[in-house]
Design an enzyme around this catalytic site. Structure first.
Site, PDB file in Angstrom:
ATOM      1  N   GLU A  55      53.613  -2.897 116.567  1.00 27.08           N
ATOM      2  CA  GLU A  55      54.640  -1.896 116.240  1.00 27.08           C
ATOM      3  C   GLU A  55      54.692  -0.942 117.426  1.00 27.08           C
ATOM      4  OE1 GLU A  55      56.638  -1.765 113.718  1.00 27.08           O
ATOM      5  OE2 GLU A  55      55.775  -3.323 112.444  1.00 27.08           O
ATOM      6  N   LYS A  85      40.485   1.555 114.125  1.00 28.21           N
ATOM      7  CA  LYS A  85      40.198   2.425 115.280  1.00 28.21           C
ATOM      8  C   LYS A  85      41.365   3.423 115.364  1.00 28.21           C
ATOM      9  CE  LYS A  85      41.158   3.266 119.040  1.00 28.21           C
ATOM     10  NZ  LYS A  85      41.753   4.587 119.416  1.00 28.21           N
ATOM     11  N   CYS A 116      58.388   7.000 116.389  1.00 24.70           N
ATOM     12  CA  CYS A 116      58.987   5.843 117.059  1.00 24.70           C
ATOM     13  C   CYS A 116      60.427   5.649 116.607  1.00 24.70           C
ATOM     14  CB  CYS A 116      58.169   4.604 116.755  1.00 24.70           C
ATOM     15  SG  CYS A 116      57.903   4.392 114.995  1.00 24.70           S
ATOM     16  N   GLU A 132      61.358   7.086 125.996  1.00 24.37           N
ATOM     17  CA  GLU A 132      61.107   7.594 124.653  1.00 24.37           C
ATOM     18  C   GLU A 132      60.704   9.066 124.802  1.00 24.37           C
ATOM     19  OE1 GLU A 132      57.876   5.585 122.696  1.00 24.37           O
ATOM     20  OE2 GLU A 132      58.908   5.678 120.779  1.00 24.37           O
TER      21      GLU A 132
END
Ligand code: NAP
Length: 472
Positions: free
Chosen positions: A245, A169, A279, A376
């Site tokens: 992750e 997906k 990331c 982030e």
């Protein structure tokens, strides 16, 4: 292809989900938009194919994966153009992503034939302890938009190598690369049902029933920590195997002994790759006070010289952010920091449209409590703080719930390695701004995730260890 890829064939569903080029704002394609029933059909196909795929010899599986590696290399330009068009990164980086993504297929083709077991005498002498590896079973893989090929490749290649079937997906912003990969896997000759792909604007409606379905045996997710946490909660009732992750908040530490040439070059790489939408992106720069002024000057000069623009244009070094919401989020973080006292050394603003651009930015004198240091950033902004001694830098670097990656630059071997060992992260770049490597275990500690992708550990995520106790 614009349909879903299920059981070795393309569905004829109407393409209603629009895909935007973030550099221009133009709609470049429409793809099918799955509901829960489509997702169930994909999982049913994966479940039906599982037993025969698990019985297929490891060498046969590996040969198919090597074919994918070869085809991806042959079609580098086609895939790079698709990645740039739907995600925005410059073509040179997109080509790098194709090479990186392809390498997972070669690496796991090689590793898949080496899943091992053991035969030994129990210490008591009462039995033989025999262990063997078996595929976990059908997998649901959910991926983000920032590396449209590589994030899927890192899951698909080890799953198929281990003998698991899979439903992918992909993120709705970047479905085209995944659909092109399905065409390539089809051409390579994977049997129907072994790999399937559904695109949707309603991830929760499609995925929640699959996670609850007893046919699914593994969930592997790359994305934000918030969504990862919600998926873990959904997986808990079934005690489903999971790999997560998740997000990072990487410290980039420049020790007093650092070589500034290396540190500045590493900072540009660690910050600007993927426009900061990674990331692994350096999120907080912690620089020894004796080097901070020169580091800030040189990093500002490097970032202000980068050519920002449409990633498909020759010479572009920094592409757009993924969408308008991403630009607004970065802008808010920068504005808040500046209101709190941070100084803009370069950049600091969005660029007028079309497209979703933010200037490469360096901030100094960032207040210790600024939200930009705790969040982030996912954009091309480098906030810099200084430190006086190494213990202070280590405490600041570890003062986060994230633990994906850290970077440390220093020329005193013992101090630099001691610092790297003490960083609470799954990965550390030591005098290096990029560490990703299909042959290395990628993953985080703390709230950055569970499990590893790549390396030998990447295969284990898709294998169970079975123990046979033999009494002779
Ligand atoms: P995201 O919002 O968490 O979305 C990731 C994927 O999850 C998308 O396909 C998304 O689809 C889907 N999703 C969202 N809610 C869902 C739900 N309830 N059920 C099932 N699927 C759901 O993350 P993103 O903004 O795309 O990506 C950025 C994040 O990914 C950052 O935090 C980054 O650090 C992280 N990341 C981590 C790694 C790593 O290896 N550690 C690598 C790359 C990125 P929709 O968009 O349709 O919701």
């Amino acid at each position: 292809m614009t349909g879903h890829y299920i059981d070795g064939a393309w569905t004829g569903d109407a393409p209603t989900l629009a895909v935007e080029n973030p550099a221009t704002g133009a709609i470049i394609a429409r793809v099918a938009d799955a509901d829960a029933a489509v997702g169930q059909r994909a999982l049913a196909a994966a479940v039906a194919a599982q037993d025969s795929w698990a019985r297929t010899s490891p060498r046969s599986r590996a040969d198919l994966l090597m074919r994918v590696f070869d085809l991806l290399h042959e079609r580098t330009e086609q895939f790079a153009a698709l990645i740039t068009a739907e995600m925005g990164k410059p073509l040179a980086e997109a080509r790098g992503e194709v090479a990186y993504g392809a390498e997972f297929f070669r690496w796991f083709a090689e590793e898949g034939v080496r899943a091992d077991g053991g035969y030994r005498l129990a210490p008591s002498g009462a039995r033989r302890i025999v262990t063997m590896k078996q595929p976990v079973g059908p997998v649901l893989a959910i991926t983000p938009w920032n590396f449209p090929l590589a994030m899927g490749a890192r899951k698909i290649a080890p799953a198929l190598a281990a003998g698991c079937t899979l439903v992918l997906k992909p993120a709705p912003q970047t479905p085209l690369t995944s659909l092109a990969l399905m065409e390539l896997l089809h051409e390579a000759g994977f049997p129907p049902g072994v790999v399937n792909c559904v695109t949707t604007s309603d991830a929760a409606a499609v995925c929640a029933p699959l996670i609850a379905d007893p046919g699914l045996r593994k969930l592997t997710f790359t994305g934000s920590t918030a969504v990862g946490r919600a998926l873990l909660a959904q997986a808990a009732p079934r005690v489903l195997r999971t790999s997560m992750e998740l997000g990072g908040n990487a410290p980039f530490v420049v020790l007093a002994s650092a070589d500034l040439d290396k540190a500045v070059a590493g900072a540009v790489e660690a910050k600007m790759r993927n426009s900061g939408e990674a990331c692994t992106s350096a999120n907080r720069f912690l620089v020894h006070e004796t080097l901070a002024a020169e580091f800030a000057d040189r990093l500002s000069a490097e970032l202000s010289a980068l050519r920002v623009g449409d990633g498909s244009a020759p010479g572009t070094q920094v592409g757009p952010l993924i969408d308008a919401a991403a630009v607004a989020a970065v802008e808010r973080l920068v504005d808040e920091a500046v209101r709190g006292g941070a100084r803009v050394r370069t950049g600091g603003h969005r660029r007028p449209g079309p497209g979703h651009f933010f200037e490469p930015t360096v901030l100094t004198e960032v207040p210790a409590d600024a939200r930009i240091l705790r969040t982030e950033i996912f954009g091309p902004v480098a906030p810099i703080r200084t430190f006086a001694d190494t213990a202070e830098a280590l405490a600041a670097a570890n003062a986060t719930s994230a633990g994906l990656i850290g970077y440390v630059f220093g020329e005193k071997l013992s101090e630099t390695l001691t610092f790297a060992e003490a960083l609470q992260t799954g990965m550390v770049g030591v005098n290096a701004g990029v560490v990703s490597d299909p042959a290395a275990p990628f993953g985080g500690v703390k709230e950055s995730g569970l499990g590893r992708e790549g390396g030998r550990a990447g295969l284990e995520e898709y294998l169970e260890t079975k123990y046979l106790g033999l009494a002779l």
